[in-house]
Design an enzyme around this catalytic site. Structure first.
Site, PDB file in Angstrom:
ATOM      1  N   GLU A  12       0.879  -1.026   0.024  1.00 10.29           N
ATOM      2  CA  GLU A  12      -0.039  -0.056   0.040  1.00 10.29           C
ATOM      3  C   GLU A  12       0.872   1.328   0.023  1.00 10.29           C
ATOM      4  O   GLU A  12       0.637   2.260   0.464  1.00 10.29           O
ATOM      5  CB  GLU A  12      -0.905   0.036   1.164  1.00 10.29           C
ATOM      6  N   GLY A  14       1.804   2.745  -3.122  1.00 12.53           N
ATOM      7  CA  GLY A  14       1.438   3.253  -4.489  1.00 12.53           C
ATOM      8  C   GLY A  14       2.354   2.474  -5.362  1.00 12.53           C
ATOM      9  O   GLY A  14       2.566   3.300  -6.414  1.00 12.53           O
ATOM     10  N   LYS A  15       2.644   1.358  -5.145  1.00  8.64           N
ATOM     11  CA  LYS A  15       3.407   0.461  -6.361  1.00  8.64           C
ATOM     12  C   LYS A  15       3.046   0.306  -7.870  1.00  8.64           C
ATOM     13  O   LYS A  15       3.613   0.815  -8.852  1.00  8.64           O
ATOM     14  CB  LYS A  15       3.946  -0.675  -5.710  1.00  8.64           C
ATOM     15  N   THR A  16       1.731   0.291  -7.554  1.00  6.48           N
ATOM     16  CA  THR A  16       1.073  -0.176  -8.865  1.00  6.48           C
ATOM     17  C   THR A  16       0.584   1.142  -9.544  1.00  6.48           C
ATOM     18  O   THR A  16       0.791   1.109 -10.808  1.00  6.48           O
ATOM     19  CB  THR A  16      -0.477  -0.858  -8.701  1.00  6.48           C
ATOM     20  N   LYS A  37       3.284  -8.546 -14.043  1.00 11.48           N
ATOM     21  CA  LYS A  37       2.742  -8.846 -12.471  1.00 11.48           C
ATOM     22  C   LYS A  37       3.586 -10.223 -12.112  1.00 11.48           C
ATOM     23  O   LYS A  37       3.090 -11.040 -12.804  1.00 11.48           O
ATOM     24  CB  LYS A  37       1.482  -8.547 -12.030  1.00 11.48           C
ATOM     25  N   GLY A 112       4.304  -6.408  -2.741  1.00  8.77           N
ATOM     26  CA  GLY A 112       4.839  -6.043  -1.452  1.00  8.77           C
ATOM     27  C   GLY A 112       6.199  -5.573  -1.636  1.00  8.77           C
ATOM     28  O   GLY A 112       6.355  -4.865  -2.626  1.00  8.77           O
ATOM     29  N   GLY A 170       5.210   7.045  -3.614  1.00  9.11           N
ATOM     30  CA  GLY A 170       4.063   6.902  -4.343  1.00  9.11           C
ATOM     31  C   GLY A 170       2.881   7.569  -3.957  1.00  9.11           C
ATOM     32  O   GLY A 170       1.797   7.378  -4.836  1.00  9.11           O
TER      33      GLY A 170
END
Length: 243
Positions: A12, A14-16, A37, A112, A170
């Protein structure tokens, strides 16, 4: 840089959405892009995953994933509990290398953090990056605690002789607190690598067309953007406290 591995300092962060921004900026620069992915967890069959979200936001990318597991756990744990074969670093490296023969840029998004385990042998995204000889982009959070997790990630990359391309924040809040503002100056120091961008909080909620237009402005030229780290730091970092 035909392959870029993107990891986070945790979940959580902001990687994507950062992967989507990097893809959008590369597309705007005229490059063909694939997004891989490595392992998608916590998503049911037929449900949209992170690679699909990148494609929705960024546009015309080749999006794929090697495996998906239903429970929101580390990939190795999720595979074991599902009674399925895990994804191994070699699988990731082979898939990314193949995509690199057909695209200008391949973005490999982990699950992660850097050392989240993929399989029973302890294989990680770092192992895939080593096999690919690919640089790694670290996505970090803005606030309190980020310096520790960012430095630990950077140290592990150096210990494995992997190239840390830089750090992207992110999710940068509209009204940043003191810790976040101080971290703008401190993150490059603890990482030993440049700050290469800062995405505004809520960027994923933008309409795709707006996201694609704005994305280059969130990223440094090294990532096909126009973002100026020095100007951002001068604007956001607080003045020293004078006694």
């Amino acid at each position: 840089m035909p392959v870029l591995v993107i990891t986070g300092t945790g979940t959580e962060v902001g990687k994507t959405v950062t992967t989507a921004a990097v893809a959008a900026a590369a597309l705007a620069a005229g490059r063909s892009v694939a997004v891989l992915k490595a392992a998608q967890t916590g998503v049911a069959p037929g449900e949209r995953g992170d690679a699909d979200e990148v494609a929705r936001l960024a546009g015309a990318v080749t999006a794929g994933e090697l495996a998906r597991f239903p429970e929101p756990l580390a990939p190795g744990t999720a595979a074991r509990r599902a009674g399925r074969e895990p994804v191994r670093p070699q699988d990731v490296a082979e898939a990314a290398a193949k995509l690199a023969t057909e695209h200008d840029l391949v973005l490999v998004e982990g699950a992660g953090g850097l050392l989240v385990r993929f399989d029973e042998a302890g294989g990680t995204l770092a192992d895939a990056a080593r096999l690919l000889r690919a640089p790694v982009l670290v996505v970090a959070s803005a606030g309190l605690g980020t310096l520790n997790t960012t430095e630990l990630t950077a140290r592990e990359l150096r210990a494995r002789e992997l190239e840390l391309l830089g750090v992207v924040i992110g999710s940068w809040p509209e009204r940043a607190d003191l810790a976040s503002r101080c971290n703008v100056a401190d993150l490059p120091d603890v990482a030993g690598a440049p700050l290469l961008g800062a995405l505004p909080a809520g960027a994923a909620a933008l309409a795709p067309a707006v996201f694609r237009t704005a994305a280059p402005g969130w990223l440094a030229p090294r990532l096909d953007g126009t973002w100026d780290a020095a100007a951002f730091t001068a604007r956001e970092a607080p003045a020293p406290l004078v006694a």
